[in-house]
Design an enzyme around this catalytic site. Structure first.
Site, PDB file in Angstrom:
ATOM      1  N   GLY A 138      74.241  42.456  29.242  1.00  0.00           N
ATOM      2  CA  GLY A 138      74.048  41.049  28.869  1.00  0.00           C
ATOM      3  C   GLY A 138      75.336  40.482  28.288  1.00  0.00           C
TER       4      GLY A 138
ATOM      5  N   GLY B  96      76.138  36.748  27.815  1.00  0.00           N
ATOM      6  CA  GLY B  96      75.304  35.910  26.941  1.00  0.00           C
ATOM      7  C   GLY B  96      76.073  35.510  25.687  1.00  0.00           C
TER       8      GLY B  96
ATOM      9  N   ASP C 146      76.325  42.502  33.541  1.00  0.00           N
ATOM     10  CA  ASP C 146      75.530  41.282  33.411  1.00  0.00           C
ATOM     11  C   ASP C 146      75.109  40.864  34.808  1.00  0.00           C
ATOM     12  OD1 ASP C 146      75.373  38.931  30.968  1.00  0.00           O
ATOM     13  OD2 ASP C 146      74.862  38.304  33.016  1.00  0.00           O
TER      14      ASP C 146
ATOM     15  N   ASN D 268      72.030  44.316  37.955  1.00  0.00           N
ATOM     16  CA  ASN D 268      70.761  44.224  37.244  1.00  0.00           C
ATOM     17  C   ASN D 268      70.496  45.510  36.450  1.00  0.00           C
ATOM     18  OD1 ASN D 268      67.993  43.987  36.605  1.00  0.00           O
ATOM     19  ND2 ASN D 268      67.696  42.645  38.372  1.00  0.00           N
ATOM     20  N   ILE D 269      70.071  45.361  35.189  1.00  0.00           N
ATOM     21  CA  ILE D 269      69.771  46.571  34.396  1.00  0.00           C
ATOM     22  C   ILE D 269      68.559  47.324  34.948  1.00  0.00           C
ATOM     23  CG2 ILE D 269      70.820  45.849  32.204  1.00  0.00           C
ATOM     24  CD1 ILE D 269      67.938  45.133  31.281  1.00  0.00           C
TER      25      ILE D 269
ATOM     26  N   TYR E  17      58.120  38.225  24.388  1.00  0.00           N
ATOM     27  CA  TYR E  17      59.454  38.655  23.933  1.00  0.00           C
ATOM     28  C   TYR E  17      59.353  39.429  22.608  1.00  0.00           C
ATOM     29  CZ  TYR E  17      64.129  37.873  21.859  1.00  0.00           C
ATOM     30  OH  TYR E  17      65.357  38.013  21.241  1.00  0.00           O
TER      31      TYR E  17
ATOM     32  N   LYS F 158      60.305  43.268  21.942  1.00  0.00           N
ATOM     33  CA  LYS F 158      61.331  43.687  20.971  1.00  0.00           C
ATOM     34  C   LYS F 158      60.764  44.741  20.018  1.00  0.00           C
ATOM     35  CE  LYS F 158      65.160  41.358  21.882  1.00  0.00           C
ATOM     36  NZ  LYS F 158      66.374  42.056  22.338  1.00  0.00           N
TER      37      LYS F 158
HETATM   38  N1  SER Z   1      66.540  33.339  19.286  1.00  0.00           N
HETATM   39  C1  SER Z   1      65.532  34.096  19.959  1.00  0.00           C
HETATM   40  C2  SER Z   1      64.569  33.217  20.635  1.00  0.00           C
HETATM   41  O1  SER Z   1      64.412  32.110  20.217  1.00  0.00           O
HETATM   42  C3  SER Z   1      64.795  34.937  18.989  1.00  0.00           C
HETATM   43  O2  SER Z   1      65.392  36.177  18.927  1.00  0.00           O
HETATM   44  O3  SER Z   1      63.941  33.644  21.557  1.00  0.00           O
END
Ligand code: SER
Length: 341
Positions: free
Chosen positions: A11, A14, A36, A55-56, A155, A159
Site C-alpha cells: 500500500g 497510499g 501497490d 495485488n497483495i 473494516y 482490523k
Molecule cells: N481513517 C480510517 C477510516 O476512516 C480509519 O482508520 O476508515
C-alpha cells in the site's frame, strides 16, 4: 560491504506509504521495496530499491518478492478503508483479512528462512472500537485497548481480527508442530491510529475523511459539506506523528512490548472545533453540514479519544504535534503552500 536489509511496504502509494518511504529513505537502514496496486509515481521511485505494481492477493507475486529480497521488516499498509468497505464488504474482507494473512504467511516463511524474526508493522485503527451509544462513548472518554471492541464496520472487524491474526502468528503459529516451542516466529507490532491528516494528500474511502477534506477544500477555496454533525468527536493525528509512531514501534526492544496493538493519541476535537480551526486559518472557508446518517453513525461508534498510557510506558510514545502545533506549524502552512498559485 554487507547489503542493507530490505523493508517491504505494501500500500506504498497510499497516504501513510508515501510519507513512510521518505522517512525510511532518510533513515537509511533499509533498502525499500514497495508493492501497490497502482505504480508508484516517479517522485518516489528513486527513493526505492524496487517497486512492484500488483495485488497483495497474488500469492505467486508475494512468493517472488520473498524469493528475491531478504525482507527483514514488513510495513503492511494496504487496506480498503471504512467507507469503501461498507460499499463492498466482501472485497474489504478479501483485502484486509486474506491479504493480511498472505503477508503474515510470507513474513513467517522468511522468518524461518533467515532464522530471525521478521518485524511485521501493522496499522490498526480506532475503527477496531465500536461503542453502541453516545452515552457510553462519553462514559468511556479516553478508551483503553481492551474496551469497547465491538466494531460496526467491516473494516473495523477486519482490523481487530488482523490484530488477533498477528498475535497468533507471533505467539502460537502451528503450536502443535514438533519442536514448536523452539520455532522462530515473526515479530508482530501494531498501532491503532486515530483519523490521520496529511498536508500532502487527501484521503479516500475513509470515514474520518471529513477533517482532512474540509481543510484541503478550504485551502482551494472550494465549499465543503461536512457529512457528520458539529458534535461528532474522534481523535486525529498529523501524518508526521503517524510515521513517528511506526518508526518508534519498529525500534522498540521486543521485551518491552506488552500489547500486540497499542493506542496512540495526539489530539481530539469535534467537527465544530475542526470547522473553527479551518475558518481561523482560511477565513473565507465555506463549510456547511449535510449529515449522512450512516457515516455519522460510524463516527459516533468510534471513541472520542484514546488512552495511550501503554504506548507511553512501553516505548516512550509521545506525539510531536498537539492540536495547536498540528494546525499552525504543519497542516495550515503546508496545505497553503501545496495549493498556492
Ligand atoms: N481513517 C480510517 C477510516 O476512516 C480509519 O482508520 O476508515
Amino acid at each position: 560491504m554487507q547489503k542493507r536489509p530490505v523493508a517491504l511496504i505494501t500500500g506504498a502509494n497510499g497516504e501513510i506509504g508515501r510519507s513512510l518511504i521518505e522517512t525510511l529513505h532518510r533513515d537509511g537502514r533499509y533498502r525499500i521495496v514497495t508493492l501497490d496496486l497502482s505504480p508508484l509515481p516517479e517522485k518516489w521511485r528513486p527513493l526505492c530499491h524496487e517497486t512492484y505494481a500488483g495485488n497483495i492477493l497474488d500469492r505467486y507475486l508475494l512468493d517472488q518478492l520473498a524469493a528475491h529480497h531478504e525482507i527483514e521488516a514488513v510495513f503492511h499498509l494496504a487496506a480498503l478503508l471504512s467507507t469503501r468497505g461498507e460499499r463492498d464488504p466482501e472485497l474489504a474482507h478479501q483485502i484486509n483479512v486474506e491479504g493480511t494473512l498472505h503477508l503474515l504467511r510470507m513474513a513467517q516463511s522468511l522468518t524461518m528462512r533467515l532464522d530471525r524474526p521478521v518485524k511485521f508493522l501493522f496499522p490498526s485503527s480506532i475503527a477496531a472500537y465500536g461503542i453502541p451509544t453516545l452515552a457510553q462513548k462519553q462514559a468511556f472518554g479516553r478508551i483503553r485497548e481492551d474496551q469497547g471492541l465491538e466494531p460496526i464496520t467491516m473494516y473495523g472487524v477486519n482490523k481487530l481480527y488482523a490484530e488477533h491474526l498477528g498475535r497468533y502468528f507471533m505467539r502460537h503459529y502451528r503450536m502443535l508442530a514438533a519442536n514448536s516451542e523452539r520455532s522462530v516466529r515473526l515479530d508482530f507490532r501494531s498501532v491503532r491510529f486515530p483519523g490521520l491528516i496529511s498536508a500532502e494528500t487527501v484521503p479516500s474511502g475513509g470515514t474520518s475523511d471529513y477533517g482532512p477534506e474540509m481543510l484541503h477544500a478550504a485551502a482551494q477555496n472550494k465549499p465543503y459539506a461536512c457529512f457528520v454533525g458539529p458534535e461528532a468527536q474522534i481523535p486525529f493525528m498529523a501524518m508526521p506523528d503517524a510515521i513517528k509512531a511506526l518508526m518508534s514501534l519498529l525500534d522498540a526492544p521486543r521485551e518491552r512490548l506488552s500489547l500486540p496493538a497499542y493506542n496512540v493519541g495526539a489530539f481530539s476535537l469535534t467537527a465544530a472545533e475542526f470547522v473553527a480551526r479551518v475558518k481561523k486559518a482560511f477565513p473565507n472557508a465555506q463549510v456547511t453540514y449535510a449529515i449522512d446518517p450512516a457515516r455519522a453513525r460510524i463516527v459516533d461508534s468510534w471513541p472520542a479519544d484514546v488512552d495511550d498510557t501503554a504506548a507511553r510506558n512501553d516505548w516512550q510514545w509521545s506525539p510531536d504535534y498537539g492540536i495547536d502545533r498540528a494546525f499552525d506549524e504543519y497542516l495550515v502552512p503546508a496545505i497553503r503552500a501545496r495549493y498556492r498559485d
